[in-house]
Scaffold this motif. Structure first.
Motif, short mmCIF file in Angstrom:
data_model
loop_
_atom_site.label_atom_id
_atom_site.label_comp_id
_atom_site.label_asym_id
_atom_site.label_seq_id
_atom_site.Cartn_x
_atom_site.Cartn_y
_atom_site.Cartn_z
N ASN A 180 83.92 -19.29 -64.93
CA ASN A 180 83.12 -18.30 -64.48
C ASN A 180 82.20 -17.42 -65.50
O ASN A 180 81.23 -16.83 -65.33
CB ASN A 180 83.93 -17.04 -63.71
N GLU A 181 82.38 -17.96 -66.98
CA GLU A 181 81.54 -17.35 -67.89
C GLU A 181 80.33 -18.24 -67.93
O GLU A 181 79.45 -17.58 -68.76
CB GLU A 181 82.24 -17.57 -69.40
N GLU A 199 75.94 -30.21 -61.18
CA GLU A 199 75.55 -29.28 -60.05
C GLU A 199 76.82 -29.26 -58.77
O GLU A 199 77.19 -28.15 -58.32
CB GLU A 199 74.24 -29.34 -59.32
N ASN A 208 82.90 -24.94 -57.17
CA ASN A 208 83.58 -23.70 -57.89
C ASN A 208 82.90 -22.27 -57.84
O ASN A 208 83.41 -21.54 -58.54
CB ASN A 208 83.92 -24.15 -59.37
N MET A 227 79.80 -27.46 -60.27
CA MET A 227 79.66 -25.90 -60.08
C MET A 227 79.42 -25.36 -58.68
O MET A 227 80.05 -24.17 -58.69
CB MET A 227 78.28 -25.65 -61.04
N SER A 268 78.40 -18.54 -65.56
CA SER A 268 77.50 -17.93 -64.67
C SER A 268 76.38 -16.99 -65.13
O SER A 268 76.80 -16.22 -66.09
CB SER A 268 78.16 -17.38 -63.50
N GLY A 269 75.20 -17.30 -64.95
CA GLY A 269 74.23 -16.64 -65.63
C GLY A 269 73.85 -17.06 -67.12
O GLY A 269 72.83 -16.49 -67.51
N VAL A 308 80.12 -21.31 -58.92
CA VAL A 308 79.38 -20.76 -60.25
C VAL A 308 77.80 -20.98 -60.13
O VAL A 308 77.61 -22.31 -59.64
CB VAL A 308 79.95 -21.63 -61.55
N THR A 309 76.97 -20.32 -60.28
CA THR A 309 75.43 -20.19 -60.23
C THR A 309 75.00 -20.49 -61.65
O THR A 309 75.36 -20.05 -62.84
CB THR A 309 75.17 -18.70 -59.82
N ILE A 310 74.22 -21.62 -61.53
CA ILE A 310 73.68 -22.10 -62.82
C ILE A 310 72.29 -21.59 -63.00
O ILE A 310 71.36 -21.37 -61.95
CB ILE A 310 73.43 -23.81 -62.67
N LYS A 311 72.00 -21.07 -64.28
CA LYS A 311 70.90 -20.45 -64.54
C LYS A 311 69.89 -21.54 -65.47
O LYS A 311 70.12 -21.93 -66.36
CB LYS A 311 70.77 -19.20 -65.38
#
Length: 306
Positions: free
Chosen positions: A182-183, A203, A209, A206, A185-186, A211-214
């Protein structure tokens, strides 16, 4: 229905207009129009919708187009092989960007050494484009790392590979033994372009799980992605083979997936109706026999955990 019918049909589909197709083929427009009508009558389907003097290919037309390209290409190969007395055998190989950058040269060197009489052509792009070119008979064989969607293609996993998360040795993550999922994310990522097998695998993991990819950087060039990691402090998911030199030079820090969820294969791909000649068999054997040492042996890495 003849090869001539199919050639005219392909030209109409590609050009989008009867008049342009007629001009390109040095035929009259009524001849082209009659040919399309004969094809539609022969198969009992509508191949093009006609709106406001424009042609729009139908779903049945798209289906025929895929087969037509393949049949015409095979017929041309037949003519070339049977007519030319001094024929130079050719094999058209398509690979994805990762493979093109790390093992293609070695594969071609080994193949050319044992098959010096065969002329090779190599084309490098992402998985989606390689798949399209195989379906359109623009390539004879492919070597890809991504997932093949079409049931018309044979896909054989052969060479082991896996993705790793990488960052600069100056990045805060480089000093830590474990990174929580979760670290990420962002955090800024340098990503491959859409259509890439590498991007799709990462992708999907992620997304699964939550988790949003920036995405801060997007490129189809591994070199550009590595520069973004080293100079702009971005993270990247990349084949371990592509960062071997930077790992040895102590420039890049590797974070491995503790679940081995990014393990994958490089796969050999060809059309299910493709005739596999001796040259293609030899190339497949070269790929099967490709060996590579463990790049991360005795390398201190971090671990991505949930």
């Amino acid at each position: 229905m003849t090869i001539r019918h199919l050639r005219i049909f392909i030209e109409v589909a590609d050009s989008g207009k009867m008049s342009i197709a007629a001009s390109n083929l040095f035929l009259s427009q009524p001849t082209v129009s009659q040919t399309i009508k004969e094809l539609e009558q022969h198969y009992g389907v509508l191949l093009f919708e006609r709106f406001c003097k424009k042609l729009y290919i139908t779903e049945q037309g798209k289906r025929l187009l895929s087969y037509a390209r393949y049949v015409v290409n095979q017929f041309d190969d037949l003519e070339e092989n049977m007519i030319q007395s001094k024929h130079v055998e050719k094999i058209r190989i398509g690979t994805t960007v990762t493979i093109g950058n790390c093992i293609l040269s070695n594969i071609l060197s080994s193949f050319n050494e044992s098959n010096p009489e065969v002329e090779t052509y190599a084309y490098v792009n992402n998985t989606k484009i390689i798949e399209e070119k195989l379906l359109n008979s623009e390539l004879d064989i492919g070597i890809v790392e991504g997932e093949i969607k079409s049931s018309d293609l044979v896909c054989i996993p052969e060479v082991e590979d896996y993705l790793v998360l990488v960052c600069s040795t100056k990045h805060p993550f480089a000093s830590r033994k474990e990174i929580k999922l979760n670290e990420l994310s962002g955090v800024g990522f340098a990503m491959r372009e859409k259509g890439s097998g590498t991007r799709e695998l990462f992708e999907d993991y992620m997304l699964k799980n939550g988790v949003t990819i920036k995405t801060k950087w997007e490129s189809n060039c591994p070199g550009a992605i590595k520069r973004a990691v080293l100079e702009n402090q971005h993270l990247a998911a990349i084949s371990v083979r592509l960062v071997e030199e930077e790992i040895k030079d102590g420039e890049i820090h590797v974070i491995q997936n503790s679940e081995c969820a990014w393990n994958r294969h490089f796969s050999i791909v060809y059309h299910k109706n493709k005739f596999i000649n001796k040259s293609m068999e030899d190339l497949i054997e070269v790929v099967k026999n490709y060996k590579h040492m463990d790049i991360l042996e005795e390398v201190k890495t971090g671990w991505l955990v949930k």
